[in-house]
Design a protein around this motif. Structure first.
Motif, PDB file in Angstrom:
ATOM      1  N   LEU A 114      -4.856  11.607   0.749  1.00  0.00           N
ATOM      2  CA  LEU A 114      -4.111  10.371   1.003  1.00  0.00           C
ATOM      3  C   LEU A 114      -4.979   9.150   0.744  1.00  0.00           C
ATOM      4  O   LEU A 114      -4.494   8.133   0.220  1.00  0.00           O
ATOM      5  CB  LEU A 114      -3.583  10.366   2.434  1.00  0.00           C
ATOM      6  N   HIS A 115      -6.259   9.233   1.097  1.00  0.00           N
ATOM      7  CA  HIS A 115      -7.166   8.117   0.827  1.00  0.00           C
ATOM      8  C   HIS A 115      -7.386   7.951  -0.672  1.00  0.00           C
ATOM      9  O   HIS A 115      -7.355   6.827  -1.183  1.00  0.00           O
ATOM     10  CB  HIS A 115      -8.503   8.364   1.519  1.00  0.00           C
ATOM     11  N   ASN A 116      -7.588   9.061  -1.376  1.00  0.00           N
ATOM     12  CA  ASN A 116      -7.849   8.997  -2.819  1.00  0.00           C
ATOM     13  C   ASN A 116      -6.691   8.398  -3.606  1.00  0.00           C
ATOM     14  O   ASN A 116      -6.904   7.795  -4.658  1.00  0.00           O
ATOM     15  CB  ASN A 116      -8.173  10.386  -3.364  1.00  0.00           C
ATOM     16  N   ILE A 117      -5.458   8.558  -3.109  1.00  0.00           N
ATOM     17  CA  ILE A 117      -4.303   8.008  -3.846  1.00  0.00           C
ATOM     18  C   ILE A 117      -3.939   6.612  -3.362  1.00  0.00           C
ATOM     19  O   ILE A 117      -2.952   6.036  -3.827  1.00  0.00           O
ATOM     20  CB  ILE A 117      -3.072   8.930  -3.748  1.00  0.00           C
ATOM     21  N   GLY A 118      -4.730   6.055  -2.426  1.00  0.00           N
ATOM     22  CA  GLY A 118      -4.561   4.652  -2.076  1.00  0.00           C
ATOM     23  C   GLY A 118      -3.921   4.334  -0.752  1.00  0.00           C
ATOM     24  O   GLY A 118      -3.605   3.176  -0.487  1.00  0.00           O
ATOM     25  N   MET A 119      -3.720   5.313   0.121  1.00  0.00           N
ATOM     26  CA  MET A 119      -3.095   5.013   1.407  1.00  0.00           C
ATOM     27  C   MET A 119      -4.110   4.406   2.354  1.00  0.00           C
ATOM     28  O   MET A 119      -5.273   4.795   2.392  1.00  0.00           O
ATOM     29  CB  MET A 119      -2.482   6.268   2.028  1.00  0.00           C
ATOM     30  N   ASP A 120      -3.670   3.449   3.133  1.00  0.00           N
ATOM     31  CA  ASP A 120      -4.512   2.761   4.091  1.00  0.00           C
ATOM     32  C   ASP A 120      -4.918   3.703   5.226  1.00  0.00           C
ATOM     33  O   ASP A 120      -4.171   4.614   5.599  1.00  0.00           O
ATOM     34  CB  ASP A 120      -3.743   1.562   4.663  1.00  0.00           C
ATOM     35  N   THR A 121      -6.100   3.467   5.804  1.00  0.00           N
ATOM     36  CA  THR A 121      -6.584   4.336   6.872  1.00  0.00           C
ATOM     37  C   THR A 121      -5.657   4.356   8.080  1.00  0.00           C
ATOM     38  O   THR A 121      -5.473   5.389   8.723  1.00  0.00           O
ATOM     39  CB  THR A 121      -7.988   3.903   7.330  1.00  0.00           C
ATOM     40  N   THR A 122      -5.053   3.201   8.382  1.00  0.00           N
ATOM     41  CA  THR A 122      -4.121   3.155   9.507  1.00  0.00           C
ATOM     42  C   THR A 122      -2.904   4.016   9.233  1.00  0.00           C
ATOM     43  O   THR A 122      -2.417   4.741  10.104  1.00  0.00           O
ATOM     44  CB  THR A 122      -3.684   1.708   9.787  1.00  0.00           C
ATOM     45  N   GLY A 123      -2.404   3.958   8.002  1.00  0.00           N
ATOM     46  CA  GLY A 123      -1.255   4.776   7.641  1.00  0.00           C
ATOM     47  C   GLY A 123      -1.568   6.259   7.726  1.00  0.00           C
ATOM     48  O   GLY A 123      -0.727   7.065   8.160  1.00  0.00           O
ATOM     49  N   VAL A 127     -10.910   9.847  10.282  1.00  0.00           N
ATOM     50  CA  VAL A 127     -10.341   9.269   9.060  1.00  0.00           C
ATOM     51  C   VAL A 127     -11.344   8.325   8.407  1.00  0.00           C
ATOM     52  O   VAL A 127     -11.560   8.367   7.191  1.00  0.00           O
ATOM     53  CB  VAL A 127      -9.016   8.536   9.368  1.00  0.00           C
ATOM     54  N   GLU A 128     -11.970   7.460   9.200  1.00  0.00           N
ATOM     55  CA  GLU A 128     -12.911   6.502   8.630  1.00  0.00           C
ATOM     56  C   GLU A 128     -14.178   7.188   8.118  1.00  0.00           C
ATOM     57  O   GLU A 128     -14.800   6.714   7.175  1.00  0.00           O
ATOM     58  CB  GLU A 128     -13.238   5.429   9.661  1.00  0.00           C
ATOM     59  N   HIS A 129     -14.552   8.292   8.745  1.00  0.00           N
ATOM     60  CA  HIS A 129     -15.717   9.035   8.248  1.00  0.00           C
ATOM     61  C   HIS A 129     -15.425   9.616   6.869  1.00  0.00           C
ATOM     62  O   HIS A 129     -16.242   9.505   5.947  1.00  0.00           O
ATOM     63  CB  HIS A 129     -16.077  10.154   9.222  1.00  0.00           C
ATOM     64  N   ILE A 130     -14.253  10.203   6.707  1.00  0.00           N
ATOM     65  CA  ILE A 130     -13.889  10.833   5.435  1.00  0.00           C
ATOM     66  C   ILE A 130     -13.683   9.787   4.343  1.00  0.00           C
ATOM     67  O   ILE A 130     -14.020  10.011   3.174  1.00  0.00           O
ATOM     68  CB  ILE A 130     -12.619  11.699   5.608  1.00  0.00           C
ATOM     69  N   THR A 131     -13.137   8.622   4.725  1.00  0.00           N
ATOM     70  CA  THR A 131     -12.844   7.586   3.737  1.00  0.00           C
ATOM     71  C   THR A 131     -14.029   6.667   3.464  1.00  0.00           C
ATOM     72  O   THR A 131     -13.922   5.746   2.656  1.00  0.00           O
ATOM     73  CB  THR A 131     -11.642   6.738   4.187  1.00  0.00           C
ATOM     74  N   GLN A 187       0.824  -1.207   0.000  1.00  0.00           N
ATOM     75  CA  GLN A 187       0.000   0.000   0.000  1.00  0.00           C
ATOM     76  C   GLN A 187       0.856   1.253   0.000  1.00  0.00           C
ATOM     77  O   GLN A 187       0.632   2.176  -0.764  1.00  0.00           O
ATOM     78  CB  GLN A 187      -0.920  -0.013   1.219  1.00  0.00           C
ATOM     79  N   PHE A 188       1.868   1.277   0.859  1.00  0.00           N
ATOM     80  CA  PHE A 188       2.718   2.453   0.918  1.00  0.00           C
ATOM     81  C   PHE A 188       3.610   2.535  -0.312  1.00  0.00           C
ATOM     82  O   PHE A 188       4.021   3.612  -0.710  1.00  0.00           O
ATOM     83  CB  PHE A 188       3.569   2.446   2.191  1.00  0.00           C
ATOM     84  N   GLY A 189       3.908   1.369  -0.899  1.00  0.00           N
ATOM     85  CA  GLY A 189       4.757   1.371  -2.084  1.00  0.00           C
ATOM     86  C   GLY A 189       4.097   2.037  -3.274  1.00  0.00           C
ATOM     87  O   GLY A 189       4.771   2.542  -4.156  1.00  0.00           O
TER      88      GLY A 189
END
Length: 361
Positions: A263-272, A292-296, A225-227
């Motif tokens: 960050l969510h739109n480009i694929g980063m995990d919610t925990t990250g 974070v979970e509300h926005i994502t 995910q971070f990659g």
């Protein structure tokens, strides 16, 4: 006469005390069970449950594939395995998954909803049994103020603030959808409060190979995910927000929303995403994860918010350090996509906005 839920109902809500009774009698000795073929099957189901919990995009619709007793046993084993691993984020993932799973059955089962709406005694009693065990009076269209205040304490959505609620004669009005959401939150809090279990060392040793596999999968998933995220391609506005966080600055609400959505739109995990906010002086894990979970779109609303456009970023004072590419795009996501395809050297800034706009006034 005491209400006794069916095996199917207990498998949907395996955290209920009545769900544990048949497990204790059927699988009396965990140490002996783990060394049997049946034990291996149950552990495999538990591992599958944990993997599903840590998967960003869920692939399985919650359903009972095994017998109710095996399903409940897999639930219990999953909690034992994550307790042996004792990773806070992994435990959080599992408890959120179990709460969401229960929420799914509450909301999506046609027979449950139709029976409840019609006031069918059997299913009303099941709803009541769940609410009673969780120590909340939530099976009505209103709740006593003290009960309501305690229940919404971990939530940070403005609509749940008591000042925004309709209160009459000591009762708070609660609609059907809110009952489901509040019950889900109560389940999550109670399940998280009970973990990690104190698991005997010999049990953890027997489960060690499975725990190692889970940790490996989890770490590889995070790396993948971070990659996929290239921070060097972030637009200047997002780089400025991250820089402010790293410096220990409290971001404005607009800043937090814009950065989280991006960050969510480009694929980063919610925990990250949440981990980034750990550097903030007012960091609160529960509040941050909820926001974070509300926005994502993972907080129950189902709405995934997108990054504000450049015009909106200018309005909120977050458009800073513009470069040549900024002049050619109208959205931070467009900047990111173009920059990943053909990296450009940043040009001298044309528009500077005082850093105070990034800070929480």
């Amino acid at each position: 006469m005491e209400f006794v839920p069916s095996g199917k109902e207990l498998s949907h809500f395996p955290f209920l005390k009545k769900a544990q009774d048949p497990i204790r009698s059927r699988f009396a000795s965990l140490g002996k069970l783990l060394g049997t073929p049946k034990g291996e099957i149950l552990v495999s189901e538990a591992v599958t449950r944990i993997r599903e919990a840590v998967t960003p995009k869920k692939t399985r619709v919650p359903e009972v594939l095994a017998s109710p007793e095996d399903e409940i046993a897999a639930y219990a084993l999953a909690r034992i395995i994550v307790s042996c691993i004792n990773d806070k984020q992994l435990i959080d993932r599992l408890t959120r998954y179990e709460a969401e799973r229960a929420y799914y059955f509450l909301v999506n089962e046609e027979e449950w909803n139709s029976s409840y709406v019609q006031g069918d005694g059997e299913y009303s009693r099941l709803w009541g049994a769940i609410a009673d065990e969780l120590n909340i009076r939530i099976a009505q269209d209103r709740m006593p103020v003290p009960d309501y205040v305690e229940l919404v304490a971990p939530l940070h959505d403005d609509r749940y603030r008591l000042v925004n609620r309709h209160v009459v004669q000591g009762f708070v009005t609660v609609n059907k959808n809110e009952r489901y959401e509040l019950l889900r939150e109560r389940i999550r809090v109670l399940l998280r409060r009970d973990l990690p279990h104190r698991v005997p060392k010999d049990i953890c040793e027997q489960l060690a190979p499975h725990a190692a596999d889970i940790k490996k999968v989890y770490q590889e998933q995070m790396l993948r995910q971070f990659g996929r995220v290239e921070e060097s391609a972030f637009p200047p506005c997002m780089q400025a927000l991250i820089t402010a966080l790293s410096a220990g600055t409290n971001l404005t609400h607009a800043g937090r929303f814009s950065l989280t959505a991006f960050l969510h739109n480009i694929g980063m995990d919610t925990t990250g995403i949440a981990e980034l906010y750990a550097r903030s002086p007012d960091f609160d894990i529960e509040k941050t994860m909820y926001q974070v979970e509300h926005i994502t779109g993972r907080g129950g609303s189902g709405t995934e918010y997108t990054t504000p456009a450049c015009a909106a970023m200018q309005t909120t004072g977050l458009c800073v350090h513009r470069d040549l590419l900024c002049e050619k795009v109208s959205h931070p996501l467009s900047y990111y996509k173009v920059k990943k395809l053909r990296p450009l050297k940043p040009a001298p800034a044309k528009l500077q906005v005082p850093d105070k706009n990034l800070k929480n006034s």
